[in-house]
Design a protein around this motif. Structure first.
Motif, PDB file in Angstrom:
ATOM      1  N   LEU A 186      -0.165   6.963 -12.759  1.00 39.78           N
ATOM      2  CA  LEU A 186       0.850   7.869 -12.230  1.00 39.78           C
ATOM      3  C   LEU A 186       0.182   8.678 -11.123  1.00 39.78           C
ATOM      4  O   LEU A 186      -0.913   9.208 -11.329  1.00 39.78           O
ATOM      5  CB  LEU A 186       1.374   8.797 -13.331  1.00 39.78           C
ATOM      6  CG  LEU A 186       2.502   9.748 -12.954  1.00 39.78           C
ATOM      7  CD1 LEU A 186       3.798   8.970 -12.714  1.00 39.78           C
ATOM      8  CD2 LEU A 186       2.730  10.767 -14.063  1.00 39.78           C
ATOM      9  N   PHE A 199       0.892  -1.162   0.000  1.00 42.83           N
ATOM     10  CA  PHE A 199       0.000   0.000   0.000  1.00 42.83           C
ATOM     11  C   PHE A 199       0.927   1.208   0.000  1.00 42.83           C
ATOM     12  O   PHE A 199       1.446   1.597   1.039  1.00 42.83           O
ATOM     13  CB  PHE A 199      -0.889   0.024   1.246  1.00 42.83           C
ATOM     14  CG  PHE A 199      -1.809  -1.151   1.345  1.00 42.83           C
ATOM     15  CD1 PHE A 199      -3.046  -1.136   0.715  1.00 42.83           C
ATOM     16  CD2 PHE A 199      -1.450  -2.278   2.048  1.00 42.83           C
ATOM     17  CE1 PHE A 199      -3.895  -2.212   0.794  1.00 42.83           C
ATOM     18  CE2 PHE A 199      -2.292  -3.363   2.139  1.00 42.83           C
ATOM     19  CZ  PHE A 199      -3.521  -3.336   1.507  1.00 42.83           C
ATOM     20  N   GLU A 200       1.148   1.754  -1.172  1.00 39.86           N
ATOM     21  CA  GLU A 200       2.128   2.837  -1.284  1.00 39.86           C
ATOM     22  C   GLU A 200       1.842   3.638  -2.542  1.00 39.86           C
ATOM     23  O   GLU A 200       1.873   3.072  -3.641  1.00 39.86           O
ATOM     24  CB  GLU A 200       3.534   2.240  -1.343  1.00 39.86           C
ATOM     25  CG  GLU A 200       4.636   3.223  -1.074  1.00 39.86           C
ATOM     26  CD  GLU A 200       5.991   2.526  -0.986  1.00 39.86           C
ATOM     27  OE1 GLU A 200       6.514   2.167  -2.049  1.00 39.86           O
ATOM     28  OE2 GLU A 200       6.500   2.322   0.115  1.00 39.86           O
ATOM     29  N   GLY A 201       1.565   4.916  -2.398  1.00 40.82           N
ATOM     30  CA  GLY A 201       1.269   5.721  -3.571  1.00 40.82           C
ATOM     31  C   GLY A 201       0.071   5.161  -4.319  1.00 40.82           C
ATOM     32  O   GLY A 201      -0.996   4.975  -3.746  1.00 40.82           O
ATOM     33  N   GLY A 213       5.414  13.067  -2.864  1.00 38.68           N
ATOM     34  CA  GLY A 213       5.795  11.827  -3.534  1.00 38.68           C
ATOM     35  C   GLY A 213       5.209  11.722  -4.926  1.00 38.68           C
ATOM     36  O   GLY A 213       4.168  12.299  -5.241  1.00 38.68           O
ATOM     37  N   ILE A 214       5.923  10.991  -5.763  1.00 39.71           N
ATOM     38  CA  ILE A 214       5.455  10.644  -7.106  1.00 39.71           C
ATOM     39  C   ILE A 214       5.519   9.122  -7.204  1.00 39.71           C
ATOM     40  O   ILE A 214       6.532   8.523  -6.817  1.00 39.71           O
ATOM     41  CB  ILE A 214       6.364  11.251  -8.195  1.00 39.71           C
ATOM     42  CG1 ILE A 214       6.284  12.765  -8.192  1.00 39.71           C
ATOM     43  CG2 ILE A 214       6.011  10.692  -9.572  1.00 39.71           C
ATOM     44  CD1 ILE A 214       5.094  13.340  -8.882  1.00 39.71           C
ATOM     45  N   ASP A 238       1.392  12.483  -4.376  1.00 43.48           N
ATOM     46  CA  ASP A 238       0.808  12.637  -3.045  1.00 43.48           C
ATOM     47  C   ASP A 238       1.577  13.679  -2.259  1.00 43.48           C
ATOM     48  O   ASP A 238       2.762  13.925  -2.501  1.00 43.48           O
ATOM     49  CB  ASP A 238       0.770  11.295  -2.301  1.00 43.48           C
ATOM     50  CG  ASP A 238       2.134  10.651  -2.163  1.00 43.48           C
ATOM     51  OD1 ASP A 238       2.882  11.061  -1.266  1.00 43.48           O
ATOM     52  OD2 ASP A 238       2.438   9.731  -2.953  1.00 43.48           O
ATOM     53  N   ARG A 278       8.191   4.535  -6.444  1.00 42.43           N
ATOM     54  CA  ARG A 278       7.744   5.768  -5.787  1.00 42.43           C
ATOM     55  C   ARG A 278       8.966   6.502  -5.252  1.00 42.43           C
ATOM     56  O   ARG A 278       9.889   5.880  -4.713  1.00 42.43           O
ATOM     57  CB  ARG A 278       6.790   5.444  -4.635  1.00 42.43           C
ATOM     58  CG  ARG A 278       6.277   6.677  -3.879  1.00 42.43           C
ATOM     59  CD  ARG A 278       5.178   6.290  -2.909  1.00 42.43           C
ATOM     60  NE  ARG A 278       4.627   7.456  -2.221  1.00 42.43           N
ATOM     61  CZ  ARG A 278       4.811   7.710  -0.932  1.00 42.43           C
ATOM     62  NH1 ARG A 278       5.534   6.883  -0.195  1.00 42.43           N
ATOM     63  NH2 ARG A 278       4.271   8.772  -0.373  1.00 42.43           N
ATOM     64  N   ARG A 308      -1.737  -0.585  -4.471  1.00 39.89           N
ATOM     65  CA  ARG A 308      -2.468  -1.233  -3.381  1.00 39.89           C
ATOM     66  C   ARG A 308      -2.848  -2.615  -3.873  1.00 39.89           C
ATOM     67  O   ARG A 308      -3.991  -2.863  -4.235  1.00 39.89           O
ATOM     68  CB  ARG A 308      -3.689  -0.420  -2.958  1.00 39.89           C
ATOM     69  CG  ARG A 308      -4.488   0.172  -4.100  1.00 39.89           C
ATOM     70  CD  ARG A 308      -5.633   1.018  -3.603  1.00 39.89           C
ATOM     71  NE  ARG A 308      -6.312   1.681  -4.673  1.00 39.89           N
ATOM     72  CZ  ARG A 308      -5.952   2.868  -5.164  1.00 39.89           C
ATOM     73  NH1 ARG A 308      -4.906   3.497  -4.693  1.00 39.89           N
ATOM     74  NH2 ARG A 308      -6.640   3.429  -6.144  1.00 39.89           N
ATOM     75  N   HIS A 344      -3.843  13.246  -2.487  1.00 37.86           N
ATOM     76  CA  HIS A 344      -3.190  12.628  -3.625  1.00 37.86           C
ATOM     77  C   HIS A 344      -4.069  12.728  -4.867  1.00 37.86           C
ATOM     78  O   HIS A 344      -5.290  12.867  -4.776  1.00 37.86           O
ATOM     79  CB  HIS A 344      -2.800  11.169  -3.330  1.00 37.86           C
ATOM     80  CG  HIS A 344      -3.959  10.255  -3.141  1.00 37.86           C
ATOM     81  ND1 HIS A 344      -4.366   9.838  -1.910  1.00 37.86           N
ATOM     82  CD2 HIS A 344      -4.792   9.672  -4.031  1.00 37.86           C
ATOM     83  CE1 HIS A 344      -5.410   9.036  -2.048  1.00 37.86           C
ATOM     84  NE2 HIS A 344      -5.683   8.923  -3.316  1.00 37.86           N
TER      85      HIS A 344
END
Lengths: 155, 420
Positions: free
Chosen positions: B197, B120-122, B180-181, B200, B168, B125, B214
């Motif tokens: 893409l 679960f990141e950017g 973050g990207i 956040d 990320r 998920r 985000h």
């Protein structure tokens, strides 16, 4: 459009590295938070011990409010490592799993304080909630494996 | 679960068991088991009554440097055994939810995971079989990347041609901001299924005010799928959290192979929803909480507006005891999209015993299958035995609703946790 977006992302990465030349002291998260209670036995408020300081972590952001179950996704997307201090992936898998048969409230029926999704008669309610805001359904039931829950009725 | 995956998992487990003690300063072992017996009745798709008595086993193993940097192994899965009538054909009888090796270097600057895992990141998920690595390039920049095979896509037409990868990067200043990207690419059966893409942001402003959010760009359709932003404004013992979300279904929902019909339908509809609202909390005492949330939804095409509101209050006593009341209203523009909800719950700790109760009543403005309301009642009793770390939990549930008429269910759970 796509090429421009990728170009902008690459530019941001380059800018991030340049900006980071202004380094600050390095803080590293521990691997695990020292255990207080058996996980899942109560909703915790990080600020009770850590206060409302914003450094090294914005502790208030992780307070498990009565509505935390409904609104924690942005926290997890941006800082999964903070969640992992206390929670193993198995805890998240109660709700977020590629394929489990038991609803969260069926696996943990006595943990009433966790305000789990789909407790009670959700089969009737999901017709309405899903019509009004399918995005929240899609986040879990969108992938082909998890959609097996939907297929018997919806195809 | 395929035989090849089983063999791979067993090899990883075997290699880990051999390797972990050699590279760890301290070896921890944790085994957690949840054995759940359920009893209930259901009609199958042909209308035939079935009396079901399934036993579920959920088991988790953590081995190695679990609480300190180093190498560790983590695995979790579930299985089901039907003691009476069997479940429907085609239902899974178990799954390996994750099994991965993790290495965290002594300085905690680098992290590597290999195996089946969740991320679960950017914009990510998903569950995948593969490699995840995270590194802090410099103190203010973290880079993570992953690659492997998506677990979810495997049920569409096998795993051949399935691929997932992404990355990320986050840059931030502690106590000020994080930005973050992230990027994700998914191929299912050889064809591009998803490409996202995301950006956040976490921003901490003066007076303890924070801004998070985000946005997600769908690179397949070229449109923004989601914008979600919220602010947190503390004031004395209260907190106010206004939020704004916007989804365009044709860019947010994936209508490719394997998606179920409602999502394909919504995607084809091309609708857009905007959700504005706020959460609010008041803590007049350490043991008392009041909370509420209001959402106002507006659509481009399909509906008029909709309102969703909920208010709740909780009282805590001692460390574990808690009681709560909740009242909610969902009001779409059509009567079929409206209901009232009331809920009360209790968790009473009388060490070593605990008792629980949960009552949910829903009143629908328009009857569903001739029923205007739904009542769910659950009562539970449990006992904790700290040595060994064993818990017994018994729950009896009753439901009378549009789908189930006077339905009784029982659940007996035995939880065991071993730590060494």
């Amino acid at each position: 459009m796509n090429r421009r977006a990728v170009f902008m992302a690459g530019g941001y990465m380059l800018l991030a590295l340049v900006v980071s030349c202004t380094q600050q002291a390095h803080y590293r998260l521990p691997v695990k938070h020292p255990p207080i209670f058996e996980l899942g036995e109560r909703r915790e408020f990080c600020t009770k011990c850590h206060g409302y300081r914003k450094e090294p972590v914005d502790f208030e952001r992780y307070n498990h409010t009565p509505l935390f179950t409904d609104s924690h996704r942005m926290v997890a997307y941006q800082n999964q490592n903070i969640c992992a201090l206390c929670h193993e992936q198995s805890f998240c898998n109660d709700c977020h799993a590629s394929r489990t048969e038991l609803k969260p409230s069926e696996k943990n029926p006595t943990e009433t304080f966790r305000r789990m999704q789909h407790r009670g008669d959700y089969l009737s309610r999901h017709r309405i909630d899903g019509r009004l805001d399918p995005s929240s359904c899609f986040r879990c039931h969108g992938n082909p494996r998890a959609a097996a829950t939907c297929r018997p009725c919806h195809g | 679960m395929t035989r090849s995956w089983w063999m791979t998992a067993q090899l990883i487990l075997f290699a880990a068991v051999l390797a972990v003690p050699a590279v760890c300063r301290a070896v921890d072992l944790g085994i957690s088991s949840d054995t759940i017996v359920r009893v209930y009745e259901r009609d199958d798709r042909n209308g035939r009554g079935r009396s079901l008595l399934p036993v579920y086993e959920f088991m988790r193993i953590d081995y190695g440097s679990v609480t300190t940097p180093g190498l560790s192994l983590h695995a979790y899965g579930w299985g089901r055994l039907d003691l009476r009538d069997s479940h429907e054909d085609g239902d899974a009888e178990g799954d390996l939810l994750y099994a991965y090796l993790e290495y965290i270097d002594p300085d905690r600057d680098h992290q590597v995971r290999i195996g089946r895992q969740y991320l679960f990141e950017g914009v990510m998920r998903e569950s995948f079989d593969g490699l995840y690595a995270r590194t802090e390039l410099v103190p203010t920049v973290a880079l993570s990347a992953f690659a492997g095979m998506p677990v979810g896509a495997g049920s569409a037409a096998g795993r051949s041609g399935d691929l997932i990868y992404g990355a990320r990067i986050v840059q931030g200043q502690r106590g000020r901001y994080d930005a973050g990207i992230s990027y994700k690419y998914v191929a299912n059966d050889g064809s591009r299924s998803e490409e996202l893409l995301g950006a956040d942001l976490s921003l901490i402003l003066p007076a303890g005010i924070s801004l998070f959010g985000h946005s997600t760009l769908n690179l397949l359709t070229g449109g923004w799928g989601e914008h979600s932003y919220e602010a947190r404004i503390p004031f004395a013992s209260m907190e106010f959290r206004p939020f704004y979300q916007r989804y365009r279904y044709s860019d947010y929902l994936n209508d490719r192979s394997g998606a179920s019909r409602p999502f394909r339908f919504q995607t084809a509809l091309g609708d857009r929803v905007e959700i504005a609202g706020a959460e609010g909390f008041w803590y007049p005492a350490e043991s008392v909480e009041f909370g509420g949330r209001y959402k106002y939804l507006t659509y481009d095409r399909r509906f008029g507006n909709a309102h969703m509101a909920t208010a709740l209050a909780t009282v805590r006593r001692g460390i574990f005891s808690e009681a709560g009341l909740e009242f909610g209203r969902v009001q779409g523009d059509l009567a079929e999209n409206r209901y009232y909800l009331g809920r009360g719950y209790l968790y009473g700790d009388f060490t070593p015993w605990f008792a629980t109760g949960d009552v949910t009543y829903v009143r629908y403005d328009r009857a569903i299958y001739g029923e205007n309301s739904a009542l769910f009642v659950s009562a539970g009793l449990g006992r904790k035995m700290p040595d060994p770390a064993l818990s017994l939990k018994l729950s009896v549930d009753y439901s009378n609703d549009p789908y189930f008429h006077k339905d009784y269910r029982g659940t007996l759970a035995v939880t065991y946790a071993f730590r060494r």
